[in-house]
Design a protein around this motif. Structure first.
Motif, PDB file in Angstrom:
ATOM      1  N   VAL A 134      -6.952 -23.266 -35.277  1.00 48.51           N
ATOM      2  CA  VAL A 134      -5.775 -23.292 -36.160  1.00 48.51           C
ATOM      3  C   VAL A 134      -5.310 -24.714 -36.468  1.00 48.51           C
ATOM      4  CG1 VAL A 134      -4.948 -21.007 -35.502  1.00 48.51           C
ATOM      5  CG2 VAL A 134      -4.110 -23.007 -34.262  1.00 48.51           C
ATOM      6  N   ALA A 135      -5.788 -25.680 -35.700  1.00 53.27           N
ATOM      7  CA  ALA A 135      -5.429 -27.092 -35.921  1.00 53.27           C
ATOM      8  C   ALA A 135      -6.649 -27.933 -35.558  1.00 53.27           C
ATOM      9  CB  ALA A 135      -4.229 -27.470 -35.080  1.00 53.27           C
ATOM     10  N   ALA A 136      -7.570 -28.055 -36.510  1.00 56.43           N
ATOM     11  CA  ALA A 136      -8.868 -28.675 -36.252  1.00 56.43           C
ATOM     12  C   ALA A 136      -8.773 -30.098 -35.712  1.00 56.43           C
ATOM     13  CB  ALA A 136      -9.708 -28.656 -37.518  1.00 56.43           C
ATOM     14  N   SER A 137      -7.761 -30.842 -36.114  1.00 59.72           N
ATOM     15  CA  SER A 137      -7.667 -32.238 -35.688  1.00 59.72           C
ATOM     16  C   SER A 137      -6.826 -32.417 -34.424  1.00 59.72           C
ATOM     17  CB  SER A 137      -7.087 -33.092 -36.817  1.00 59.72           C
ATOM     18  OG  SER A 137      -5.775 -32.648 -37.121  1.00 59.72           O
ATOM     19  N   ALA A 138      -6.352 -31.329 -33.851  1.00 56.46           N
ATOM     20  CA  ALA A 138      -5.497 -31.408 -32.661  1.00 56.46           C
ATOM     21  C   ALA A 138      -6.289 -31.869 -31.446  1.00 56.46           C
ATOM     22  CB  ALA A 138      -4.864 -30.058 -32.381  1.00 56.46           C
ATOM     23  N   GLN A 139      -5.598 -32.575 -30.573  1.00 61.23           N
ATOM     24  CA  GLN A 139      -6.161 -32.952 -29.279  1.00 61.23           C
ATOM     25  C   GLN A 139      -5.520 -32.053 -28.238  1.00 61.23           C
ATOM     26  OE1 GLN A 139      -5.360 -37.115 -28.877  1.00 61.23           O
ATOM     27  NE2 GLN A 139      -7.053 -37.695 -30.209  1.00 61.23           N
ATOM     28  N   VAL A 140      -6.356 -31.379 -27.463  1.00 65.06           N
ATOM     29  CA  VAL A 140      -5.885 -30.405 -26.481  1.00 65.06           C
ATOM     30  C   VAL A 140      -6.187 -30.925 -25.083  1.00 65.06           C
ATOM     31  CG1 VAL A 140      -6.034 -28.007 -25.710  1.00 65.06           C
ATOM     32  CG2 VAL A 140      -6.402 -28.565 -28.124  1.00 65.06           C
ATOM     33  N   GLN A 141      -5.179 -30.920 -24.225  1.00 70.33           N
ATOM     34  CA  GLN A 141      -5.351 -31.279 -22.824  1.00 70.33           C
ATOM     35  C   GLN A 141      -4.836 -30.117 -21.990  1.00 70.33           C
ATOM     36  OE1 GLN A 141      -2.970 -34.791 -22.439  1.00 70.33           O
ATOM     37  NE2 GLN A 141      -4.596 -36.145 -23.138  1.00 70.33           N
ATOM     38  N   ALA A 154       1.900 -21.486 -34.786  1.00 70.03           N
ATOM     39  CA  ALA A 154       0.497 -21.107 -34.994  1.00 70.03           C
ATOM     40  C   ALA A 154      -0.325 -21.366 -33.740  1.00 70.03           C
ATOM     41  CB  ALA A 154      -0.088 -21.872 -36.178  1.00 70.03           C
ATOM     42  N   VAL A 155      -0.047 -22.474 -33.059  1.00 73.79           N
ATOM     43  CA  VAL A 155      -0.746 -22.794 -31.814  1.00 73.79           C
ATOM     44  C   VAL A 155      -0.422 -21.744 -30.751  1.00 73.79           C
ATOM     45  CG1 VAL A 155      -0.922 -24.461 -29.925  1.00 73.79           C
ATOM     46  CG2 VAL A 155      -0.907 -25.257 -32.295  1.00 73.79           C
ATOM     47  N   GLU A 156       0.849 -21.408 -30.621  1.00 73.48           N
ATOM     48  CA  GLU A 156       1.255 -20.398 -29.640  1.00 73.48           C
ATOM     49  C   GLU A 156       0.580 -19.060 -29.936  1.00 73.48           C
ATOM     50  OE1 GLU A 156       5.266 -18.392 -27.701  1.00 73.48           O
ATOM     51  OE2 GLU A 156       5.488 -20.041 -29.110  1.00 73.48           O
ATOM     52  N   SER A 157       0.556 -18.665 -31.189  1.00 75.17           N
ATOM     53  CA  SER A 157      -0.086 -17.402 -31.578  1.00 75.17           C
ATOM     54  C   SER A 157      -1.578 -17.419 -31.273  1.00 75.17           C
ATOM     55  CB  SER A 157       0.119 -17.141 -33.071  1.00 75.17           C
ATOM     56  OG  SER A 157       1.457 -16.834 -33.333  1.00 75.17           O
ATOM     57  N   ALA A 158      -2.231 -18.557 -31.512  1.00 77.27           N
ATOM     58  CA  ALA A 158      -3.669 -18.661 -31.252  1.00 77.27           C
ATOM     59  C   ALA A 158      -3.961 -18.499 -29.762  1.00 77.27           C
ATOM     60  CB  ALA A 158      -4.186 -20.000 -31.756  1.00 77.27           C
ATOM     61  N   GLU A 199      -3.515 -14.823 -28.935  1.00 78.21           N
ATOM     62  CA  GLU A 199      -4.632 -14.023 -29.458  1.00 78.21           C
ATOM     63  C   GLU A 199      -5.897 -14.220 -28.629  1.00 78.21           C
ATOM     64  OE1 GLU A 199      -5.076 -14.676 -33.677  1.00 78.21           O
ATOM     65  OE2 GLU A 199      -2.975 -14.166 -34.032  1.00 78.21           O
ATOM     66  N   ALA A 200      -5.992 -15.366 -27.944  1.00 80.69           N
ATOM     67  CA  ALA A 200      -7.135 -15.620 -27.067  1.00 80.69           C
ATOM     68  C   ALA A 200      -6.990 -14.887 -25.730  1.00 80.69           C
ATOM     69  CB  ALA A 200      -7.295 -17.114 -26.839  1.00 80.69           C
ATOM     70  N   GLY A 201      -5.819 -14.253 -25.509  1.00 85.82           N
ATOM     71  CA  GLY A 201      -5.627 -13.447 -24.309  1.00 85.82           C
ATOM     72  C   GLY A 201      -4.763 -14.086 -23.232  1.00 85.82           C
ATOM     73  N   TYR A 202      -4.045 -15.129 -23.577  1.00 88.39           N
ATOM     74  CA  TYR A 202      -3.223 -15.841 -22.590  1.00 88.39           C
ATOM     75  C   TYR A 202      -1.751 -15.729 -22.943  1.00 88.39           C
ATOM     76  CZ  TYR A 202      -7.756 -17.536 -21.281  1.00 88.39           C
ATOM     77  OH  TYR A 202      -9.066 -17.580 -20.889  1.00 88.39           O
ATOM     78  N   THR A 203      -0.887 -16.104 -22.010  1.00 88.55           N
ATOM     79  CA  THR A 203       0.560 -15.950 -22.205  1.00 88.55           C
ATOM     80  C   THR A 203       1.254 -17.305 -22.140  1.00 88.55           C
ATOM     81  OG1 THR A 203       0.727 -15.453 -19.853  1.00 88.55           O
ATOM     82  CG2 THR A 203       0.696 -13.577 -21.357  1.00 88.55           C
ATOM     83  N   PRO A 204       1.299 -18.012 -23.255  1.00 89.62           N
ATOM     84  CA  PRO A 204       1.947 -19.325 -23.277  1.00 89.62           C
ATOM     85  C   PRO A 204       3.469 -19.212 -23.289  1.00 89.62           C
ATOM     86  CG  PRO A 204       1.202 -18.778 -25.470  1.00 89.62           C
ATOM     87  CD  PRO A 204       0.737 -17.668 -24.554  1.00 89.62           C
ATOM     88  N   VAL A 205       4.118 -20.148 -22.591  1.00 90.04           N
ATOM     89  CA  VAL A 205       5.569 -20.279 -22.622  1.00 90.04           C
ATOM     90  C   VAL A 205       5.851 -21.712 -23.050  1.00 90.04           C
ATOM     91  CG1 VAL A 205       7.703 -20.245 -21.274  1.00 90.04           C
ATOM     92  CG2 VAL A 205       5.885 -18.587 -20.786  1.00 90.04           C
ATOM     93  N   ARG A 206       6.507 -21.852 -24.185  1.00 88.85           N
ATOM     94  CA  ARG A 206       6.768 -23.194 -24.713  1.00 88.85           C
ATOM     95  C   ARG A 206       7.741 -23.925 -23.814  1.00 88.85           C
ATOM     96  NH1 ARG A 206       7.858 -23.589 -31.031  1.00 88.85           N
ATOM     97  NH2 ARG A 206       6.522 -21.800 -30.815  1.00 88.85           N
ATOM     98  N   LYS A 207       7.443 -25.181 -23.535  1.00 90.82           N
ATOM     99  CA  LYS A 207       8.287 -26.014 -22.666  1.00 90.82           C
ATOM    100  C   LYS A 207       9.263 -26.805 -23.501  1.00 90.82           C
ATOM    101  CE  LYS A 207       6.494 -27.150 -18.644  1.00 90.82           C
ATOM    102  NZ  LYS A 207       5.999 -28.073 -17.719  1.00 90.82           N
TER     103      LYS A 207
END
Length: 65
Positions: free
Chosen positions: A25-32, A50-54, A57-65
């Motif tokens: 969803v964000a091709a140029s993003a850097q993920v750590q 969009a990042v949270e939704s992705a 959808e991958a099967g994980y439960t993100p909580v925004r900090k």
């Protein structure tokens, strides 16, 4: 930078799956991903929702900090 706590990220496969999902969803993003603290940091993604939704959808439960 966008940060999420994703407690169900527990291994290298999880890291790869989350990274791939975010980059879709964000091709140029850097993920750590810090497995010890279960924190996912994303830099360069313009849409946090969009990042949270992705990650969800991958099967994980993100909580925004």
């Amino acid at each position: 930078m966008i940060e999420f706590e994703v407690k169900d990220v527990t291994c290298g496969h999880c890291v790869a799956t989350v990274t791939k999902a975010v980059e879709a969803v964000a091709a140029s993003a850097q993920v750590q991903v810090d497995l010890a603290t279960h924190v996912v940091r994303v830099e360069g993604a313009p849409d946090a929702d969009a990042v949270e939704s992705a990650i969800r959808e991958a099967g994980y439960t993100p909580v925004r900090k």
